[in-house]
Write a protein that holds these residues in place. Structure first.
Motif, PDB file in Angstrom:
ATOM      1  N   GLU A  27       0.844  -1.195   0.000  1.00 31.15           N
ATOM      2  CA  GLU A  27       0.000   0.000   0.000  1.00 31.15           C
ATOM      3  C   GLU A  27       0.880   1.246   0.000  1.00 31.15           C
ATOM      4  O   GLU A  27       1.730   1.424   0.881  1.00 31.15           O
ATOM      5  N   GLU A  28       0.694   2.112  -1.010  1.00 27.69           N
ATOM      6  CA  GLU A  28       1.535   3.299  -1.152  1.00 27.69           C
ATOM      7  C   GLU A  28       1.532   4.175   0.099  1.00 27.69           C
ATOM      8  O   GLU A  28       2.572   4.677   0.519  1.00 27.69           O
ATOM      9  N   MET A  29       0.367   4.357   0.721  1.00 24.34           N
ATOM     10  CA  MET A  29       0.293   5.219   1.896  1.00 24.34           C
ATOM     11  C   MET A  29       0.932   4.577   3.129  1.00 24.34           C
ATOM     12  O   MET A  29       1.053   5.224   4.169  1.00 24.34           O
ATOM     13  N   ASP A  30       1.299   3.314   3.018  1.00 21.71           N
ATOM     14  CA  ASP A  30       2.034   2.652   4.093  1.00 21.71           C
ATOM     15  C   ASP A  30       3.489   2.433   3.701  1.00 21.71           C
ATOM     16  O   ASP A  30       4.137   1.487   4.125  1.00 21.71           O
ATOM     17  N   SER A  31       3.994   3.350   2.874  1.00 21.21           N
ATOM     18  CA  SER A  31       5.421   3.410   2.545  1.00 21.21           C
ATOM     19  C   SER A  31       5.952   4.749   3.034  1.00 21.21           C
ATOM     20  O   SER A  31       5.170   5.675   3.298  1.00 21.21           O
ATOM     21  N   PRO A  32       7.253   4.918   3.145  1.00 21.37           N
ATOM     22  CA  PRO A  32       7.778   6.206   3.599  1.00 21.37           C
ATOM     23  C   PRO A  32       7.375   7.366   2.695  1.00 21.37           C
ATOM     24  O   PRO A  32       6.958   8.421   3.188  1.00 21.37           O
ATOM     25  N   ARG A  33       7.471   7.184   1.378  1.00 16.87           N
ATOM     26  CA  ARG A  33       7.134   8.312   0.503  1.00 16.87           C
ATOM     27  C   ARG A  33       5.632   8.600   0.551  1.00 16.87           C
ATOM     28  O   ARG A  33       5.211   9.747   0.420  1.00 16.87           O
ATOM     29  N   GLY A  34       4.826   7.555   0.757  1.00 12.87           N
ATOM     30  CA  GLY A  34       3.392   7.775   0.899  1.00 12.87           C
ATOM     31  C   GLY A  34       3.071   8.543   2.153  1.00 12.87           C
ATOM     32  O   GLY A  34       2.228   9.459   2.162  1.00 12.87           O
ATOM     33  N   ARG A  35       3.717   8.192   3.241  1.00 15.33           N
ATOM     34  CA  ARG A  35       3.489   8.907   4.506  1.00 15.33           C
ATOM     35  C   ARG A  35       3.982  10.350   4.406  1.00 15.33           C
ATOM     36  O   ARG A  35       3.369  11.262   4.977  1.00 15.33           O
ATOM     37  N   ILE A  36       5.086  10.564   3.696  1.00 17.50           N
ATOM     38  CA  ILE A  36       5.574  11.934   3.500  1.00 17.50           C
ATOM     39  C   ILE A  36       4.561  12.741   2.693  1.00 17.50           C
ATOM     40  O   ILE A  36       4.347  13.936   2.943  1.00 17.50           O
ATOM     41  N   HIS A  37       3.913  12.102   1.736  1.00 16.21           N
ATOM     42  CA  HIS A  37       2.859  12.773   0.977  1.00 16.21           C
ATOM     43  C   HIS A  37       1.716  13.202   1.908  1.00 16.21           C
ATOM     44  O   HIS A  37       1.189  14.322   1.792  1.00 16.21           O
ATOM     45  N   LEU A  38       1.350  12.329   2.842  1.00 13.62           N
ATOM     46  CA  LEU A  38       0.312  12.674   3.816  1.00 13.62           C
ATOM     47  C   LEU A  38       0.770  13.811   4.730  1.00 13.62           C
ATOM     48  O   LEU A  38      -0.022  14.692   5.084  1.00 13.62           O
ATOM     49  N   MET A  39       2.050  13.790   5.116  1.00 19.32           N
ATOM     50  CA  MET A  39       2.587  14.886   5.925  1.00 19.32           C
ATOM     51  C   MET A  39       2.468  16.209   5.183  1.00 19.32           C
ATOM     52  O   MET A  39       2.096  17.244   5.761  1.00 19.32           O
ATOM     53  N   LYS A  40       2.789  16.188   3.894  1.00 18.07           N
ATOM     54  CA  LYS A  40       2.704  17.403   3.073  1.00 18.07           C
ATOM     55  C   LYS A  40       1.260  17.911   3.031  1.00 18.07           C
ATOM     56  O   LYS A  40       1.013  19.123   3.152  1.00 18.07           O
ATOM     57  N   GLN A  41       0.302  16.997   2.875  1.00 16.12           N
ATOM     58  CA  GLN A  41      -1.099  17.396   2.868  1.00 16.12           C
ATOM     59  C   GLN A  41      -1.479  18.104   4.173  1.00 16.12           C
ATOM     60  O   GLN A  41      -2.193  19.109   4.168  1.00 16.12           O
ATOM     61  N   HIS A  42      -0.949  17.562   5.275  1.00 15.89           N
ATOM     62  CA  HIS A  42      -1.290  18.166   6.571  1.00 15.89           C
ATOM     63  C   HIS A  42      -0.691  19.560   6.707  1.00 15.89           C
ATOM     64  O   HIS A  42      -1.351  20.475   7.221  1.00 15.89           O
ATOM     65  N   THR A  43       0.546  19.748   6.262  1.00 14.82           N
ATOM     66  CA  THR A  43       1.159  21.082   6.354  1.00 14.82           C
ATOM     67  C   THR A  43       0.427  22.087   5.468  1.00 14.82           C
ATOM     68  O   THR A  43       0.516  23.299   5.709  1.00 14.82           O
ATOM     69  N   GLU A  44      -0.284  21.581   4.470  1.00 13.06           N
ATOM     70  CA  GLU A  44      -1.034  22.466   3.569  1.00 13.06           C
ATOM     71  C   GLU A  44      -2.468  22.685   4.036  1.00 13.06           C
ATOM     72  O   GLU A  44      -3.283  23.284   3.322  1.00 13.06           O
ATOM     73  N   GLY A  45      -2.811  22.142   5.213  1.00 15.24           N
ATOM     74  CA  GLY A  45      -4.111  22.451   5.790  1.00 15.24           C
ATOM     75  C   GLY A  45      -5.063  21.298   5.982  1.00 15.24           C
ATOM     76  O   GLY A  45      -6.132  21.459   6.587  1.00 15.24           O
ATOM     77  N   THR A  46      -4.730  20.116   5.491  1.00 15.43           N
ATOM     78  CA  THR A  46      -5.603  18.964   5.668  1.00 15.43           C
ATOM     79  C   THR A  46      -5.507  18.477   7.114  1.00 15.43           C
ATOM     80  O   THR A  46      -4.413  18.201   7.606  1.00 15.43           O
ATOM     81  N   PRO A  47      -6.643  18.358   7.805  1.00 11.74           N
ATOM     82  CA  PRO A  47      -6.579  17.851   9.194  1.00 11.74           C
ATOM     83  C   PRO A  47      -6.206  16.378   9.227  1.00 11.74           C
ATOM     84  O   PRO A  47      -6.362  15.657   8.228  1.00 11.74           O
ATOM     85  N   ILE A  48      -5.702  15.938  10.376  1.00  8.25           N
ATOM     86  CA  ILE A  48      -5.337  14.529  10.530  1.00  8.25           C
ATOM     87  C   ILE A  48      -6.619  13.722  10.753  1.00  8.25           C
ATOM     88  O   ILE A  48      -7.267  13.838  11.791  1.00  8.25           O
ATOM     89  N   THR A  49      -6.974  12.944   9.753  1.00  7.57           N
ATOM     90  CA  THR A  49      -8.152  12.091   9.840  1.00  7.57           C
ATOM     91  C   THR A  49      -7.792  10.773  10.515  1.00  7.57           C
ATOM     92  O   THR A  49      -6.599  10.425  10.603  1.00  7.57           O
ATOM     93  N   PRO A  50      -8.785  10.000  10.983  1.00  9.03           N
ATOM     94  CA  PRO A  50      -8.475   8.682  11.546  1.00  9.03           C
ATOM     95  C   PRO A  50      -7.712   7.795  10.572  1.00  9.03           C
ATOM     96  O   PRO A  50      -6.806   7.066  10.975  1.00  9.03           O
ATOM     97  N   GLU A  51      -8.056   7.847   9.278  1.00 10.65           N
ATOM     98  CA  GLU A  51      -7.346   7.034   8.287  1.00 10.65           C
ATOM     99  C   GLU A  51      -5.893   7.473   8.161  1.00 10.65           C
ATOM    100  O   GLU A  51      -4.978   6.647   8.108  1.00 10.65           O
ATOM    101  N   MET A  52      -5.672   8.786   8.135  1.00 12.00           N
ATOM    102  CA  MET A  52      -4.311   9.307   8.039  1.00 12.00           C
ATOM    103  C   MET A  52      -3.501   8.908   9.280  1.00 12.00           C
ATOM    104  O   MET A  52      -2.351   8.457   9.166  1.00 12.00           O
ATOM    105  N   ALA A  53      -4.107   9.048  10.450  1.00  9.78           N
ATOM    106  CA  ALA A  53      -3.425   8.653  11.684  1.00  9.78           C
ATOM    107  C   ALA A  53      -3.078   7.173  11.669  1.00  9.78           C
ATOM    108  O   ALA A  53      -2.014   6.766  12.154  1.00  9.78           O
ATOM    109  N   GLY A  54      -3.953   6.348  11.080  1.00 11.42           N
ATOM    110  CA  GLY A  54      -3.692   4.913  10.985  1.00 11.42           C
ATOM    111  C   GLY A  54      -2.453   4.608  10.170  1.00 11.42           C
ATOM    112  O   GLY A  54      -1.677   3.708  10.526  1.00 11.42           O
ATOM    113  N   HIS A  55      -2.255   5.353   9.076  1.00 10.18           N
ATOM    114  CA  HIS A  55      -1.052   5.136   8.262  1.00 10.18           C
ATOM    115  C   HIS A  55       0.208   5.541   9.023  1.00 10.18           C
ATOM    116  O   HIS A  55       1.253   4.880   8.917  1.00 10.18           O
ATOM    117  N   PHE A  56       0.119   6.624   9.792  1.00 10.87           N
ATOM    118  CA  PHE A  56       1.279   7.036  10.586  1.00 10.87           C
ATOM    119  C   PHE A  56       1.540   6.042  11.720  1.00 10.87           C
ATOM    120  O   PHE A  56       2.692   5.701  12.013  1.00 10.87           O
TER     121      PHE A  56
END
Length: 407
Positions: A27-56
């Motif tokens: 699963e891409e979001m369960d790879s380092p680059r996928g998680r970094i993509h999610l981090m970038k989304q959060h710095t741009e204003g996306t709140p941490i959702t339960p799904e996002m927290a699960g990947h982290f």
């Protein structure tokens, strides 16, 4: 999360084959680059959702991706910053909050862990029942080791022969209460190699579990107390025999960067892994033969976080009669990863089973590791697989050789 560190990732994919969770699930979001993509989304204003927290949460923090990355991405700093953000913003389910509260009210406190010792022998039998209450409780029980005989170490262990150095020694939490024989062996080895070993009785948790789990305030408190303890003991070098603890202590200056005075004190206190220090010091004590085949396991926070791979192998290989065997796919995490095997028991079990097969394939008589969590994780996985193998710390093997006793 530092946007500048996020921008270092060019999404090349070199991290993918080294990431344990990507290997498990693809699963891409369960790879380092996928998680970094999610981090970038959060710095741009996306709140941490339960799904996002699960990947982290699913990230082990093993740092294999840091070793593999050609762009020098500091994923270790990014995931620690992200976990602190998750703990601030994400509201967990009540049962999960309760279990996390239990773990962090026990494991960083050696005296509280000591209360568990009498029941550790029964823990495995209770594991199926506790798993029905909560998977993390079942995992905690299944991983529990038979504790070594409790040993009180003196505040000072004198060098045998001419004194070559004076060092402090971290006793840790899990190491101190569940594997006291490792600390005793560590002190003896250092003394036999000419070191006065200072062991402050007042020391506590170094903060490793807290910082790796996003509990930054708790980690800062523990770090300051540890620095103060060894300053008062009059030592400037601290030898550590647990990979996760050593990794975190080497990063104290970064953890305390917001307080320049404490950051300076952190930089003045040198932390070294036992194998790293012995390799630097050089041997003087006689090695007696040990006729045994050894599979050496690379703890992630030793190999990837601290870059220490050759030193423990060289120390073991220098023992006459010892046959060192390499574990296939040694760079892939065993699934322990601090508290990971408690909070992500299913993924940890899969990784543990994978590591157990690799260890069994060596045909070795003894498994050697430099981290208590890895020792418990792999031993439990070997038991599940119906294989039995003796386990020991690098310090215990060296101690047996230097003293001329059987392992």
């Amino acid at each position: 999360m530092d946007p500048k560190l996020i921008k270092d990732c060019v999404h090349c994919g070199f991290c993918l084959p080294t990431c344990p969770t990507y290997l498990l699930w693809g699963e891409e979001m369960d790879s380092p680059r996928g998680r970094i993509h999610l981090m970038k989304q959060h710095t741009e204003g996306t709140p941490i959702t339960p799904e996002m927290a699960g990947h982290f949460d699913a990230c082990l923090g093993c740092m294999a991706c840091v070793t593999a990355c050609p762009s020098g991405v500091q994923y270790d700093r990014l995931i620690e910053q992200t976990r602190a953000e998750v703990e601030r913003e994400h509201v967990r389910e009540p049962r999960d909050r309760a279990v996390r509260g239990l773990v962090f009210s026990l494991f960083p406190y050696p005296r509280r862990l000591r209360l568990l010792r009498p029941g550790l022998g029964l823990a495995a039998r209770l594991a199926p029942f506790l798993e029905r209450v909560h998977p993390s409780l079942g995992a905690m029980a299944a991983l529990a080791p038979e504790p070594g005989r409790r040993q009180r170490l003196p505040a000072l262990v004198r060098a045998r022969g001419p004194r070559r150095a004076v060092v402090g020694m971290l006793t840790g939490c899990v190491q101190r209460e569940f594997f006291p024989q490792v600390n005793a062996a560590t002190a003896r080895v250092l003394a036999l190699e000419g070191c006065d070993v200072v062991i402050p009785p007042s020391q506590g948790c170094c903060g490793a579990l807290s910082v790796h789990s996003g509990r930054a305030d708790q980690a800062v408190r523990f770090a300051k107390r540890t620095i103060r303890t060894f300053e008062r003991a009059g030592v400037s070098t601290v030898v550590v025999n647990a990979a996760g603890c050593g990794s975190s202590m080497k990063e104290y200056a970064d953890l305390l960067a917001g307080d320049p005075a404490w950051a300076r004190r952190a930089k003045a206190l040198r932390t070294v892994d036992l194998s790293e220090y012995l390799a630097e010091l050089g041997p003087v004590a006689t090695r007696h033969p040990l006729e045994v085949s050894v599979a050496y396991h690379d703890a992630c926070h030793l190999a990837h976080a601290q870059g220490i791979r050759s030193q423990p192998r060289a120390l073991l290989a220098a023992i006459p009669g010892l046959r060192l065997k390499e574990v296939p796919d040694s760079a892939i995490c065993c699934g322990s990863a601090g508290t990971y095997n408690l909070f992500q028991p299913e993924a940890a079990r899969d990784l543990g089973d994978r590591k157990a097969k690799s260890v069994a394939s060596t045909g070795a008589e003894l498994l050697v590791s430099a981290n208590p969590g890895c020792t418990m994780q792999i031993a439990a996985a070997m038991t599940r697989a119906g294989d039995s193998i003796r386990v020991a710390h690098t310090a215990e093997v060296l101690d047996a050789s230097l003293r001329g006793v059987r392992l």
